[in-house]
Motif scaffolding. Structure first.
Motif, PDB file in Angstrom:
ATOM      1  N   HIS A   1       0.649  -1.189   0.021  1.00 14.81           N
ATOM      2  CA  HIS A   1      -0.037  -0.025   0.001  1.00 14.81           C
ATOM      3  C   HIS A   1       0.905   1.432  -0.083  1.00 14.81           C
ATOM      4  CE1 HIS A   1      -3.476  -2.362   0.707  1.00 14.81           C
ATOM      5  NE2 HIS A   1      -2.847  -3.022   1.553  1.00 14.81           N
TER       6      HIS A   1
ATOM      7  N   GLU B   1      -4.995   3.930   6.611  1.00 10.64           N
ATOM      8  CA  GLU B   1      -5.631   3.113   5.730  1.00 10.64           C
ATOM      9  C   GLU B   1      -6.915   3.895   5.200  1.00 10.64           C
ATOM     10  OE1 GLU B   1      -8.638  -1.006   6.354  1.00 10.64           O
ATOM     11  OE2 GLU B   1      -6.462  -0.964   7.158  1.00 10.64           O
TER      12      GLU B   1
ATOM     13  N   GLU C   1      -7.708   4.765   1.461  1.00 14.24           N
ATOM     14  CA  GLU C   1      -9.117   4.446   0.871  1.00 14.24           C
ATOM     15  C   GLU C   1      -9.689   5.763   0.176  1.00 14.24           C
ATOM     16  OE1 GLU C   1     -11.337   2.497   3.976  1.00 14.24           O
ATOM     17  OE2 GLU C   1     -10.156   0.872   3.773  1.00 14.24           O
TER      18      GLU C   1
END
Length: 119
Positions: free
Chosen positions: A5, A44, A48
């Motif tokens: 990521h 996170e 997103e």
């Protein structure tokens, strides 16, 4: 093992815009006192939001990228740190502050003498 990521930094030197600086400062303020796990959850969420393109226009995309990158940097810093995040103990932030102070110290006399036409 590489982080799947991870936000890839630009390949060329990049001077952050005022919006990017403000976004990074906001993220640091939000991160103050957070543990690694809390920062990872915020990272996170930022990733997103970046993937979803929740912003309206290029400025929002710039802010989303800056936020995701700063959360990534803070999360990585906290991975090797046993306490909560504190901007005053973040070497990257302290280096930026020192660089800005040095830049202002150089520009101030030049501006006062009329030599610096960029400020």
């Amino acid at each position: 093992m590489a982080d799947q990521h991870a936000i890839e930094p630009p390949q060329q030197p990049h001077e952050p815009t005022e919006r990017e600086r403000a976004t990074r400062d906001r993220v640091r303020d939000e991160a103050a006192g957070m543990s690694h796990h809390e920062a990872a959850a915020a990272r996170e969420a930022a990733e997103e939001a970046l993937a979803a393109g929740t912003g309206a226009g290029a400025g929002a995309d710039e802010e989303a990228l800056a936020a995701a990158a700063e959360w990534q940097r803070i999360t990585e810093l906290l991975a090797d740190h046993s306490g909560p995040y504190a901007p005053e103990s973040d070497p990257f932030v302290q280096g930026q502050l020192t660089a800005r102070e040095n830049l202002h110290a150089v520009r101030a006399p030049r501006a006062a003498s009329g030599l610096d036409r960029t400020t």
